[in-house]
Design a protein around this motif. Sequence first.
Motif, PDB file in Angstrom:
ATOM      1  N   PHE A 141       0.784  -1.235   0.000  1.00 53.04           N
ATOM      2  CA  PHE A 141       0.000   0.000   0.000  1.00 53.04           C
ATOM      3  C   PHE A 141       0.817   1.287   0.000  1.00 53.04           C
ATOM      4  N   LYS A 142       2.119   1.192   0.139  1.00 48.86           N
ATOM      5  CA  LYS A 142       2.893   2.408   0.333  1.00 48.86           C
ATOM      6  C   LYS A 142       2.876   3.310  -0.904  1.00 48.86           C
ATOM      7  N   ARG A 181      -3.522   6.462   0.384  1.00 45.27           N
ATOM      8  CA  ARG A 181      -2.288   5.815  -0.103  1.00 45.27           C
ATOM      9  C   ARG A 181      -1.128   5.974   0.863  1.00 45.27           C
ATOM     10  N   ASP A 184     -15.887  -3.019   5.686  1.00 52.75           N
ATOM     11  CA  ASP A 184     -15.385  -3.211   4.321  1.00 52.75           C
ATOM     12  C   ASP A 184     -13.889  -2.916   4.267  1.00 52.75           C
ATOM     13  N   ILE A 197      -8.782  -4.999   3.847  1.00 47.63           N
ATOM     14  CA  ILE A 197      -7.330  -4.873   4.000  1.00 47.63           C
ATOM     15  C   ILE A 197      -6.741  -6.195   4.496  1.00 47.63           C
ATOM     16  N   ARG A 213     -11.216  -7.747  -3.893  1.00 47.00           N
ATOM     17  CA  ARG A 213     -12.394  -6.894  -4.085  1.00 47.00           C
ATOM     18  C   ARG A 213     -13.557  -7.541  -3.341  1.00 47.00           C
ATOM     19  N   THR A 214     -14.384  -6.705  -2.744  1.00 45.18           N
ATOM     20  CA  THR A 214     -15.528  -7.210  -1.977  1.00 45.18           C
ATOM     21  C   THR A 214     -16.571  -7.810  -2.914  1.00 45.18           C
ATOM     22  N   ALA A 215     -16.909  -9.092  -2.715  1.00 45.53           N
ATOM     23  CA  ALA A 215     -18.008  -9.712  -3.480  1.00 45.53           C
ATOM     24  C   ALA A 215     -19.311  -9.493  -2.720  1.00 45.53           C
ATOM     25  N   TYR A 216     -19.292  -9.745  -1.402  1.00 43.03           N
ATOM     26  CA  TYR A 216     -20.442  -9.367  -0.571  1.00 43.03           C
ATOM     27  C   TYR A 216     -19.963  -8.987   0.815  1.00 43.03           C
ATOM     28  N   ARG A 224      -9.567 -18.563  -4.717  1.00 43.45           N
ATOM     29  CA  ARG A 224      -9.455 -17.091  -4.716  1.00 43.45           C
ATOM     30  C   ARG A 224     -10.389 -16.447  -3.708  1.00 43.45           C
ATOM     31  N   LYS A 225     -11.216 -17.249  -3.048  1.00 43.04           N
ATOM     32  CA  LYS A 225     -12.270 -16.688  -2.179  1.00 43.04           C
ATOM     33  C   LYS A 225     -11.807 -16.644  -0.721  1.00 43.04           C
ATOM     34  N   LEU A 237     -17.074 -11.697   1.795  1.00 46.53           N
ATOM     35  CA  LEU A 237     -16.332 -12.528   0.840  1.00 46.53           C
ATOM     36  C   LEU A 237     -15.515 -11.592  -0.038  1.00 46.53           C
ATOM     37  N   LEU A 297     -12.688 -11.468  -3.158  1.00 47.18           N
ATOM     38  CA  LEU A 297     -12.087 -12.242  -4.245  1.00 47.18           C
ATOM     39  C   LEU A 297     -10.700 -11.696  -4.545  1.00 47.18           C
ATOM     40  N   GLN A 350      -7.533  -8.086 -13.863  1.00 51.57           N
ATOM     41  CA  GLN A 350      -8.604  -7.296 -13.228  1.00 51.57           C
ATOM     42  C   GLN A 350      -8.075  -6.006 -12.593  1.00 51.57           C
TER      43      GLN A 350
HETATM   44  C1  LIG Z   1       1.798   2.844  -5.391  1.00 51.97           C
HETATM   45  C2  LIG Z   1       0.892   2.508  -4.235  1.00 51.97           C
HETATM   46  C3  LIG Z   1      -0.562   2.649  -4.528  1.00 51.97           C
HETATM   47  C4  LIG Z   1      -1.387   2.306  -3.321  1.00 51.97           C
HETATM   48  C5  LIG Z   1      -2.822   2.286  -3.703  1.00 51.97           C
HETATM   49  C6  LIG Z   1      -3.563   1.762  -2.591  1.00 51.97           C
HETATM   50  C7  LIG Z   1      -4.767   1.129  -3.148  1.00 51.97           C
HETATM   51  C8  LIG Z   1      -5.438   0.437  -2.054  1.00 51.97           C
HETATM   52  C9  LIG Z   1      -6.174  -0.717  -2.637  1.00 51.97           C
HETATM   53  C10 LIG Z   1      -6.953  -1.434  -1.945  1.00 51.97           C
HETATM   54  C11 LIG Z   1      -7.318  -1.136  -0.589  1.00 51.97           C
HETATM   55  C12 LIG Z   1      -8.099  -2.295  -0.046  1.00 51.97           C
HETATM   56  C13 LIG Z   1      -8.977  -1.829   1.046  1.00 51.97           C
HETATM   57  C14 LIG Z   1     -10.267  -1.430   0.486  1.00 51.97           C
HETATM   58  C15 LIG Z   1     -11.319  -2.385   0.904  1.00 51.97           C
HETATM   59  C16 LIG Z   1     -12.592  -2.065   0.226  1.00 51.97           C
HETATM   60  C17 LIG Z   1     -12.826  -3.044  -0.877  1.00 51.97           C
HETATM   61  C18 LIG Z   1     -13.985  -2.647  -1.721  1.00 51.97           C
HETATM   62  O1  LIG Z   1     -14.852  -1.963  -1.303  1.00 51.97           O
HETATM   63  S1  LIG Z   1     -14.018  -3.217  -3.331  1.00 51.97           S
HETATM   64  C19 LIG Z   1     -15.389  -2.322  -4.043  1.00 51.97           C
HETATM   65  C20 LIG Z   1     -16.703  -3.024  -3.847  1.00 51.97           C
HETATM   66  N1  LIG Z   1     -16.744  -4.242  -4.622  1.00 51.97           N
HETATM   67  C21 LIG Z   1     -16.998  -4.248  -5.929  1.00 51.97           C
HETATM   68  O2  LIG Z   1     -17.211  -3.239  -6.569  1.00 51.97           O
HETATM   69  C22 LIG Z   1     -16.973  -5.612  -6.587  1.00 51.97           C
HETATM   70  C23 LIG Z   1     -17.757  -5.668  -7.880  1.00 51.97           C
HETATM   71  N2  LIG Z   1     -17.748  -7.053  -8.326  1.00 51.97           N
HETATM   72  C24 LIG Z   1     -16.718  -7.564  -9.028  1.00 51.97           C
HETATM   73  O3  LIG Z   1     -15.781  -6.872  -9.388  1.00 51.97           O
HETATM   74  C25 LIG Z   1     -16.777  -9.028  -9.334  1.00 51.97           C
HETATM   75  O4  LIG Z   1     -18.089  -9.507  -9.196  1.00 51.97           O
HETATM   76  C26 LIG Z   1     -15.828  -9.853  -8.361  1.00 51.97           C
HETATM   77  C27 LIG Z   1     -14.363  -9.417  -8.567  1.00 51.97           C
HETATM   78  C28 LIG Z   1     -16.205  -9.697  -6.887  1.00 51.97           C
HETATM   79  C29 LIG Z   1     -15.947 -11.345  -8.728  1.00 51.97           C
HETATM   80  O5  LIG Z   1     -15.830 -11.445 -10.123  1.00 51.97           O
HETATM   81  P1  LIG Z   1     -14.803 -12.505 -10.775  1.00 51.97           P
HETATM   82  O6  LIG Z   1     -15.063 -12.464 -12.256  1.00 51.97           O
HETATM   83  O7  LIG Z   1     -13.414 -12.246 -10.318  1.00 51.97           O
HETATM   84  O8  LIG Z   1     -15.197 -13.874 -10.141  1.00 51.97           O
HETATM   85  P2  LIG Z   1     -16.469 -14.819 -10.460  1.00 51.97           P
HETATM   86  O9  LIG Z   1     -16.039 -15.781 -11.513  1.00 51.97           O
HETATM   87  O10 LIG Z   1     -17.714 -14.019 -10.685  1.00 51.97           O
HETATM   88  O11 LIG Z   1     -16.627 -15.586  -9.074  1.00 51.97           O
HETATM   89  C30 LIG Z   1     -15.552 -16.336  -8.505  1.00 51.97           C
HETATM   90  C31 LIG Z   1     -16.107 -17.150  -7.378  1.00 51.97           C
HETATM   91  O12 LIG Z   1     -16.648 -16.278  -6.368  1.00 51.97           O
HETATM   92  C32 LIG Z   1     -18.058 -16.513  -6.195  1.00 51.97           C
HETATM   93  N3  LIG Z   1     -18.768 -15.236  -5.976  1.00 51.97           N
HETATM   94  C33 LIG Z   1     -18.580 -14.083  -6.641  1.00 51.97           C
HETATM   95  N4  LIG Z   1     -19.388 -13.145  -6.170  1.00 51.97           N
HETATM   96  C34 LIG Z   1     -20.088 -13.708  -5.172  1.00 51.97           C
HETATM   97  C35 LIG Z   1     -21.086 -13.228  -4.266  1.00 51.97           C
HETATM   98  N5  LIG Z   1     -21.515 -11.955  -4.317  1.00 51.97           N
HETATM   99  N6  LIG Z   1     -21.584 -14.080  -3.363  1.00 51.97           N
HETATM  100  C36 LIG Z   1     -21.158 -15.370  -3.281  1.00 51.97           C
HETATM  101  N7  LIG Z   1     -20.212 -15.888  -4.098  1.00 51.97           N
HETATM  102  C37 LIG Z   1     -19.696 -15.059  -5.023  1.00 51.97           C
HETATM  103  C38 LIG Z   1     -18.518 -17.183  -7.489  1.00 51.97           C
HETATM  104  O13 LIG Z   1     -19.682 -17.948  -7.307  1.00 51.97           O
HETATM  105  C39 LIG Z   1     -17.299 -18.024  -7.811  1.00 51.97           C
HETATM  106  O14 LIG Z   1     -17.328 -19.125  -6.969  1.00 51.97           O
HETATM  107  P3  LIG Z   1     -16.752 -20.580  -7.449  1.00 51.97           P
HETATM  108  O15 LIG Z   1     -15.332 -20.335  -7.940  1.00 51.97           O
HETATM  109  O16 LIG Z   1     -17.653 -21.035  -8.559  1.00 51.97           O
HETATM  110  O17 LIG Z   1     -16.801 -21.428  -6.209  1.00 51.97           O
END
Ligand SMILES: CCCCCCCC/C=C\CCCCCCCC(=O)SCCNC(=O)CCNC(=O)[C@H](O)C(C)(C)COP(=O)(O)OP(=O)(O)OC[C@H]1O[C@@H](n2cnc3c(N)ncnc32)[C@H](O)[C@@H]1OP(=O)(O)O
Length: 206
Positions: free
Chosen positions: A7-8, A71, A123, A128, A139-142, A169-170, A190, A192, A198
């Motif tokens: 994250f740095k 960041r 979240d 994190i 990324r948050t799935a749910y 990946r889950k 959950l 992913l 991605q």
């Molecule tokens: C130089 C330095 C820079 C530093 C920068 C710092 C950056 C900091 C970065 C990061 C900080 C982290 C801190 C933040 C934390 C907050 C995180 C959030 O809020 S994230 C935003 C909200 N979330 C979305 O907007 C997701 C939108 N959805 C998606 O993108 C997709 O649906 C995703 C990625 C979640 C899944 O998509 P697929 O294509 O990768 O995967 P599939 O094939 O659909 O599913 C894989 C497995 O997961 C299950 N699955 C997926 N979604 C599910 C669900 N909702 N419920 C149950 N199962 C689910 C499926 O059934 C499947 O399972 P089976 O492998 O068959 O067993």
Amino acid sequence: MSWEEMFKGDFAAEDVRAYGTLVENLHAVQNALAAMPMDREAIDGLAADLASWRDRLEPAVTDEQHQVNGRVAELPVRGHAMLPELRVSSRTKDRVEGTVRFGRWFMGGGMAVHGGAVSLLFDEVLGILASLAAGGITRTAYLHTDYRALTPIDTDLEAVAWIDRVEGRKWFVRGEIRHGDVVCAEGEGLFLRLLPEQGLGRRTED
Ligand SMILES: CCCCCCCC/C=C\CCCCCCCC(=O)SCCNC(=O)CCNC(=O)[C@H](O)C(C)(C)COP(=O)(O)OP(=O)(O)OC[C@H]1O[C@@H](n2cnc3c(N)ncnc32)[C@H](O)[C@@H]1OP(=O)(O)O
């Protein structure tokens, strides 16, 4: 992969301190604003002051790779000004513990934290932890939140998050927010681990 590596934003220590002070002052302003009475003179004065902040900040807007907000690994919650401050007291690869204090800004009603702000904290903290444990961006799935008791504002609360289980990946992550012996809220999410194609998930290959 360490927290710092993931994250740095690579900022100088004194710049990090300065940004921390800015966020601290902003939060104090938000909390006081949320608690102000109807005072037309104060409102007009503050509105004019904020308009000058806007004039100063808007011309300097930059892209995600160059922004500071969220960041700064050295600051609580990455120095993300939108988030309530969680102060981490202990951290292992599958568990995080800390204290969090929600100010008046986050009140929903009844001097209790807005439910959305409770989920917001989950979240971030669960996300994190999942990213660190997975060694890459997730990324948050749910996200499921059970509100067990009102979460009070203006007091230190304990927050804890742990990895429940991993299936490929889950990453299933759980958390709790407690006030003394009272469990105020439970979270379960959950996350992913992103595939290389991605977006931010490219970092899983770094
Ligand atoms: C130089 C330095 C820079 C530093 C920068 C710092 C950056 C900091 C970065 C990061 C900080 C982290 C801190 C933040 C934390 C907050 C995180 C959030 O809020 S994230 C935003 C909200 N979330 C979305 O907007 C997701 C939108 N959805 C998606 O993108 C997709 O649906 C995703 C990625 C979640 C899944 O998509 P697929 O294509 O990768 O995967 P599939 O094939 O659909 O599913 C894989 C497995 O997961 C299950 N699955 C997926 N979604 C599910 C669900 N909702 N419920 C149950 N199962 C689910 C499926 O059934 C499947 O399972 P089976 O492998 O068959 O067993």
